[in-house]
Design a protein around this motif. Structure first.
Motif, short mmCIF file in Angstrom:
data_model
loop_
_atom_site.label_atom_id
_atom_site.label_comp_id
_atom_site.label_asym_id
_atom_site.label_seq_id
_atom_site.Cartn_x
_atom_site.Cartn_y
_atom_site.Cartn_z
N MET A 48 9.89 2.00 -8.76
CA MET A 48 9.01 1.14 -7.95
C MET A 48 8.21 1.97 -6.95
O MET A 48 7.02 1.73 -6.75
N ILE A 49 8.85 2.93 -6.33
CA ILE A 49 8.14 3.80 -5.40
C ILE A 49 7.05 4.57 -6.12
O ILE A 49 5.93 4.71 -5.62
N GLY A 50 7.35 5.05 -7.32
CA GLY A 50 6.35 5.77 -8.11
C GLY A 50 5.16 4.90 -8.48
O GLY A 50 4.01 5.34 -8.43
N ILE A 51 5.42 3.64 -8.83
CA ILE A 51 4.32 2.73 -9.18
C ILE A 51 3.42 2.48 -7.97
O ILE A 51 2.19 2.54 -8.07
N VAL A 52 4.01 2.19 -6.82
CA VAL A 52 3.22 1.94 -5.61
C VAL A 52 2.42 3.18 -5.22
O VAL A 52 1.24 3.10 -4.88
N PHE A 53 3.04 4.34 -5.29
CA PHE A 53 2.34 5.58 -4.96
C PHE A 53 1.18 5.82 -5.93
O PHE A 53 0.08 6.18 -5.51
N GLY A 54 1.44 5.61 -7.22
CA GLY A 54 0.38 5.79 -8.22
C GLY A 54 -0.79 4.85 -7.99
O GLY A 54 -1.95 5.26 -8.08
N LEU A 55 -0.51 3.58 -7.71
CA LEU A 55 -1.59 2.63 -7.44
C LEU A 55 -2.39 3.02 -6.20
O LEU A 55 -3.61 2.88 -6.17
N THR A 56 -1.70 3.51 -5.19
CA THR A 56 -2.38 3.94 -3.97
C THR A 56 -3.31 5.12 -4.25
O THR A 56 -4.45 5.14 -3.80
N VAL A 57 -2.84 6.09 -5.00
CA VAL A 57 -3.65 7.25 -5.33
C VAL A 57 -4.87 6.84 -6.15
O VAL A 57 -5.99 7.27 -5.87
N VAL A 58 -4.68 5.97 -7.13
CA VAL A 58 -5.79 5.53 -7.96
C VAL A 58 -6.82 4.78 -7.12
O VAL A 58 -8.03 4.99 -7.27
N VAL A 89 -7.41 5.04 -3.82
CA VAL A 89 -8.09 5.93 -2.88
C VAL A 89 -9.08 6.84 -3.62
O VAL A 89 -10.19 7.07 -3.14
N LEU A 90 -8.69 7.36 -4.76
CA LEU A 90 -9.59 8.25 -5.51
C LEU A 90 -10.75 7.48 -6.14
O LEU A 90 -11.79 8.06 -6.40
N GLY A 91 -10.57 6.18 -6.35
CA GLY A 91 -11.62 5.37 -6.97
C GLY A 91 -12.70 4.96 -5.99
O GLY A 91 -13.75 4.45 -6.41
N LEU A 92 -12.48 5.16 -4.70
CA LEU A 92 -13.48 4.78 -3.71
C LEU A 92 -14.60 5.81 -3.68
O LEU A 92 -14.35 7.00 -3.53
N ASP A 133 -17.30 5.18 -1.57
CA ASP A 133 -17.79 5.06 -0.20
C ASP A 133 -16.68 4.44 0.64
O ASP A 133 -16.11 3.42 0.27
N ILE A 134 -16.37 5.02 1.79
CA ILE A 134 -15.28 4.53 2.63
C ILE A 134 -15.58 3.14 3.15
O ILE A 134 -14.67 2.37 3.46
N ARG A 135 -16.85 2.75 3.21
CA ARG A 135 -17.18 1.41 3.69
C ARG A 135 -16.67 0.33 2.75
O ARG A 135 -16.51 -0.81 3.16
N GLN A 136 -16.40 0.67 1.50
CA GLN A 136 -15.83 -0.31 0.59
C GLN A 136 -14.46 -0.77 1.08
O GLN A 136 -14.11 -1.94 0.94
N MET A 137 -13.69 0.14 1.65
CA MET A 137 -12.37 -0.22 2.15
C MET A 137 -12.48 -1.14 3.36
O MET A 137 -11.66 -2.03 3.56
N GLU A 138 -13.53 -0.98 4.17
CA GLU A 138 -13.68 -1.77 5.38
C GLU A 138 -14.10 -3.21 5.08
O GLU A 138 -13.98 -4.07 5.93
N LYS A 139 -14.55 -3.50 3.89
CA LYS A 139 -15.02 -4.84 3.57
C LYS A 139 -13.89 -5.81 3.27
O LYS A 139 -14.12 -6.99 3.13
N PHE A 140 -12.66 -5.36 3.18
CA PHE A 140 -11.56 -6.21 2.79
C PHE A 140 -10.80 -6.81 3.96
O PHE A 140 -9.74 -7.37 3.77
N ASP A 141 -11.31 -6.74 5.18
CA ASP A 141 -10.57 -7.27 6.31
C ASP A 141 -10.96 -8.71 6.66
O ASP A 141 -10.43 -9.28 7.59
N HIS A 142 -11.87 -9.33 5.92
CA HIS A 142 -12.26 -10.73 6.06
C HIS A 142 -12.77 -11.06 7.46
O HIS A 142 -12.55 -12.15 7.96
#
Length: 82
Positions: free
Chosen positions: A27-37, A39-42, A44-53
């Motif tokens: 489970m830890i490996g899955i969560v870490f893998g999803l996080t890496v994917v 972060v690397l898929g972004l 533009d950093i502004r894409q991450m800021e658009k998810f705070d509603h």
């Protein structure tokens, strides 16, 4: 010479503990893998800021100018009504 007697229940518990440990590591490996994917898929950093509603004018082009223009119109209307 020490006598070490291990009951069969200890062997079963050890097997279950190893199984639970492997599941936890998986489970830890899955969560870490999803996080890496993610972060690397972004691109533009502004894409991450658009998810705070939350409406944030600095993310939308022209929004600050529109807000300033609307504030000036409201101030002019308030001045005219006085």
């Amino acid at each position: 010479m020490a006598i070490k007697v291990e009951h069969e229940i200890h062997g079963r518990r050890k097997g279950r503990n190893m199984g639970v440990g492997l599941l936890l590591l998986g489970m830890i490996g899955i969560v870490f893998g999803l996080t890496v994917v993610k972060v690397l898929g972004l691109t533009d950093i502004r894409q991450m800021e658009k998810f705070d509603h939350v409406a944030r004018p600095q993310l939308e082009p022209g929004a600050l100018e529109a807000a300033e223009q609307r504030a000036a119109e409201v101030a002019a209307e308030a001045e005219a009504n006085q």
